[in-house]
Design a protein around this motif. Structure first.
Motif, PDB file in Angstrom:
ATOM      1  N   LEU A 137       0.829  -1.215   0.000  1.00 57.49           N
ATOM      2  CA  LEU A 137       0.000   0.000   0.000  1.00 57.49           C
ATOM      3  C   LEU A 137       0.856   1.255   0.000  1.00 57.49           C
ATOM      4  O   LEU A 137       0.588   2.216  -0.741  1.00 57.49           O
ATOM      5  CB  LEU A 137      -0.925  -0.014   1.214  1.00 57.49           C
ATOM      6  CG  LEU A 137      -1.786   1.249   1.422  1.00 57.49           C
ATOM      7  CD1 LEU A 137      -2.679   1.491   0.212  1.00 57.49           C
ATOM      8  CD2 LEU A 137      -2.606   1.140   2.703  1.00 57.49           C
ATOM      9  N   ILE A 138       1.923   1.252   0.820  1.00 61.55           N
ATOM     10  CA  ILE A 138       2.796   2.424   0.877  1.00 61.55           C
ATOM     11  C   ILE A 138       3.485   2.662  -0.466  1.00 61.55           C
ATOM     12  O   ILE A 138       3.582   3.801  -0.947  1.00 61.55           O
ATOM     13  CB  ILE A 138       3.832   2.254   2.009  1.00 61.55           C
ATOM     14  CG1 ILE A 138       3.127   2.295   3.369  1.00 61.55           C
ATOM     15  CG2 ILE A 138       4.896   3.347   1.928  1.00 61.55           C
ATOM     16  CD1 ILE A 138       4.041   1.999   4.533  1.00 61.55           C
ATOM     17  N   LEU A 139       3.977   1.577  -1.092  1.00 57.76           N
ATOM     18  CA  LEU A 139       4.623   1.717  -2.403  1.00 57.76           C
ATOM     19  C   LEU A 139       3.648   2.249  -3.443  1.00 57.76           C
ATOM     20  O   LEU A 139       4.019   3.075  -4.285  1.00 57.76           O
ATOM     21  CB  LEU A 139       5.199   0.370  -2.844  1.00 57.76           C
ATOM     22  CG  LEU A 139       6.405  -0.141  -2.055  1.00 57.76           C
ATOM     23  CD1 LEU A 139       6.813  -1.532  -2.533  1.00 57.76           C
ATOM     24  CD2 LEU A 139       7.577   0.828  -2.171  1.00 57.76           C
ATOM     25  N   ARG A 140       2.402   1.756  -3.375  1.00 53.73           N
ATOM     26  CA  ARG A 140       1.387   2.262  -4.328  1.00 53.73           C
ATOM     27  C   ARG A 140       1.118   3.734  -4.105  1.00 53.73           C
ATOM     28  O   ARG A 140       0.980   4.508  -5.069  1.00 53.73           O
ATOM     29  CB  ARG A 140       0.095   1.456  -4.169  1.00 53.73           C
ATOM     30  CG  ARG A 140      -1.042   1.903  -5.078  1.00 53.73           C
ATOM     31  CD  ARG A 140      -0.712   1.662  -6.536  1.00 53.73           C
ATOM     32  NE  ARG A 140      -1.805   2.078  -7.412  1.00 53.73           N
ATOM     33  CZ  ARG A 140      -1.959   3.304  -7.892  1.00 53.73           C
ATOM     34  NH1 ARG A 140      -1.072   4.254  -7.573  1.00 53.73           N
ATOM     35  NH2 ARG A 140      -2.965   3.599  -8.682  1.00 53.73           N
ATOM     36  N   MET A 141       1.070   4.182  -2.858  1.00 53.07           N
ATOM     37  CA  MET A 141       0.848   5.600  -2.562  1.00 53.07           C
ATOM     38  C   MET A 141       2.041   6.444  -3.005  1.00 53.07           C
ATOM     39  O   MET A 141       1.863   7.517  -3.585  1.00 53.07           O
ATOM     40  CB  MET A 141       0.593   5.786  -1.061  1.00 53.07           C
ATOM     41  CG  MET A 141      -0.710   5.158  -0.564  1.00 53.07           C
ATOM     42  SD  MET A 141      -0.848   5.193   1.236  1.00 53.07           S
ATOM     43  CE  MET A 141      -0.817   6.944   1.551  1.00 53.07           C
ATOM     44  N   LEU A 142       3.258   5.917  -2.737  1.00 52.93           N
ATOM     45  CA  LEU A 142       4.442   6.660  -3.163  1.00 52.93           C
ATOM     46  C   LEU A 142       4.499   6.793  -4.682  1.00 52.93           C
ATOM     47  O   LEU A 142       4.852   7.855  -5.211  1.00 52.93           O
ATOM     48  CB  LEU A 142       5.706   5.968  -2.647  1.00 52.93           C
ATOM     49  CG  LEU A 142       5.948   6.050  -1.134  1.00 52.93           C
ATOM     50  CD1 LEU A 142       7.164   5.222  -0.753  1.00 52.93           C
ATOM     51  CD2 LEU A 142       6.123   7.502  -0.695  1.00 52.93           C
ATOM     52  N   TYR A 143       4.155   5.728  -5.390  1.00 52.92           N
ATOM     53  CA  TYR A 143       4.155   5.765  -6.854  1.00 52.92           C
ATOM     54  C   TYR A 143       3.146   6.791  -7.362  1.00 52.92           C
ATOM     55  O   TYR A 143       3.433   7.561  -8.298  1.00 52.92           O
ATOM     56  CB  TYR A 143       3.828   4.379  -7.395  1.00 52.92           C
ATOM     57  CG  TYR A 143       3.665   4.325  -8.895  1.00 52.92           C
ATOM     58  CD1 TYR A 143       4.745   4.536  -9.742  1.00 52.92           C
ATOM     59  CD2 TYR A 143       2.416   4.068  -9.460  1.00 52.92           C
ATOM     60  CE1 TYR A 143       4.600   4.495 -11.123  1.00 52.92           C
ATOM     61  CE2 TYR A 143       2.255   4.026 -10.840  1.00 52.92           C
ATOM     62  CZ  TYR A 143       3.350   4.234 -11.657  1.00 52.92           C
ATOM     63  OH  TYR A 143       3.185   4.200 -13.024  1.00 52.92           O
TER      64      TYR A 143
END
Length: 369
Positions: free
Chosen positions: A63-69
């Protein structure tokens, strides 16, 4: 003249579906809890808890990686839009550059030393065409030769004489560049007469050819940041006899960085008639106008161009009856008239003309106020 820069839209990824992510996380948490209870009888509780924590941390990391992307994509899009805006701003700054029409001289059937150019804008002025006994030709009353070559040479000599009469201060002019539209014989006649009348003036034996709005754009580039005395000479001479209502004229400009009506770069269009209204709007934006200028100098254009749809008042200042058919010299006459209108009326004046490199060219001249 560089075309207006166009950029493709930056590819945006969709916003994370947080409700779906949270639902997935809740389901995974339930599954981890149920699985931990089922395996607690044969797996050490600490190992089951560690496995469950790792699974949930994997979900949280995804989830964090998706938000950062997503946020990095939006930040890149903002930088991309800012860069585009900077390029457009620089383009408009360069596109709004101008040169000044320091001096202009014109000779034709409707304009001679006895009749100044501003008189052509008076509502009581009678067209020179109706005043001629032979309505198939419009001729200057200054020239009596019969052949085209001889008439053009004589027009060129008269152009030099009138230049010296109207602007004696230019007797020692040394232009940075010289552009000519016409025959080599007419240029030789012009320079010979200039040498007689203005011995200190320095003109080249071989001028550069005038190529319409492309040449004007190059002159504007060359005069940006130039010293105030810098000058560029543009002139042309033409006498037609093989077309209907053939006319003749001679034109001279002395362009400089400042000190006269502001000639902007203008716009051009090709064969795509749909691009004409957009070019007209860009020409107004280039001049800082929110509505068309009251006057527009032009000659008749082919009906296929549909110039009336741009919203400019084309009909009131058509010059066909005044000058006749001038062929490739018509754009220079048109721009000369627009500059004289801006100089005498202290109002912006639009111009629209054919162009040797493009289907049509148009622009606005601003008064030097």
């Amino acid at each position: 003249m560089k075309a207006f820069p166009q950029f493709l839209p930056y590819p945006l990824n969709p916003r994370p579906a947080y409700l779906r992510w949270l639902t997935t996380g809740a389901v995974m948490l339930c599954l981890v809890a149920v699985t931990g209870m089922q395996v607690s009888s044969f797996v050490e509780p600490r190992l089951a808890l560690s496995a469950g924590v790792l699974v949930m941390m994997g979900w949280l990391l995804a989830l964090i990686l998706r938000m950062l992307y997503h946020h990095a994509n939006r930040a890149n899009a903002k930088r991309y839009a800012w860069g585009n805006a900077q390029v457009h701003q620089c383009w408009w700054q360069a596109h709004r550059q101008h040169v000044s029409m320091i001096e202009s001289v014109m000779i034709g059937a409707a304009c001679s030393p006895a009749e100044s150019v501003p008189e052509l804008f008076a509502s009581t002025h009678l067209p020179g065409f109706d005043a001629r006994p032979d309505k198939s030709l419009l001729r200057s009353t200054l020239v009596y030769q019969r052949t085209r070559v001889a008439r053009e040479a004589e027009l060129a000599r008269w152009l030099a004489w009138q230049w010296q009469e109207e602007y004696p201060a230019s007797a020692a002019v040394q232009p940075l560049q010289c552009y000519w539209l016409g025959s080599p014989e007419a240029w030789q006649a012009f320079t010979a007469r200039v040498a007689e009348l203005m011995p200190l003036a320095r003109l080249p034996q071989q001028p550069q050819p005038w190529q319409g709005i492309e040449t004007l754009d190059g002159i504007i580039d060359s005069l940006q940041g130039a010293a105030a005395p810098a000058r560029v000479l543009c002139a042309g001479c033409l006498s037609l006899d093989d077309v209907a209502q053939a006319g003749e004229a001679a034109v001279l400009w002395l362009l400089g960085p400042q000190g006269g009506p502001h000639v902007l770069r203008g716009e051009w269009v090709g064969t795509d008639a749909d691009a004409l209204p957009a070019a007209a709007q860009r020409a107004l934006k280039q001049a800082g106008l929110d509505k068309p200028a009251q006057a527009c100098m032009s000659f008749s254009q082919p009906a296929s161009l549909e110039v009336g749809k741009i919203g400019w008042d084309i009909a009131e200042h058509l010059q066909d009856a005044q000058f006749g058919a001038l062929g490739e010299l018509a754009p220079m006459v048109t721009l000369t008239l627009a500059c004289e209108y801006a100089r005498s009326q202290l109002q912006p004046c639009a111009w629209l003309a054919s162009d040797p490199q493009h289907t049509l060219a148009l622009g606005v001249v601003l008064p030097d106020v």
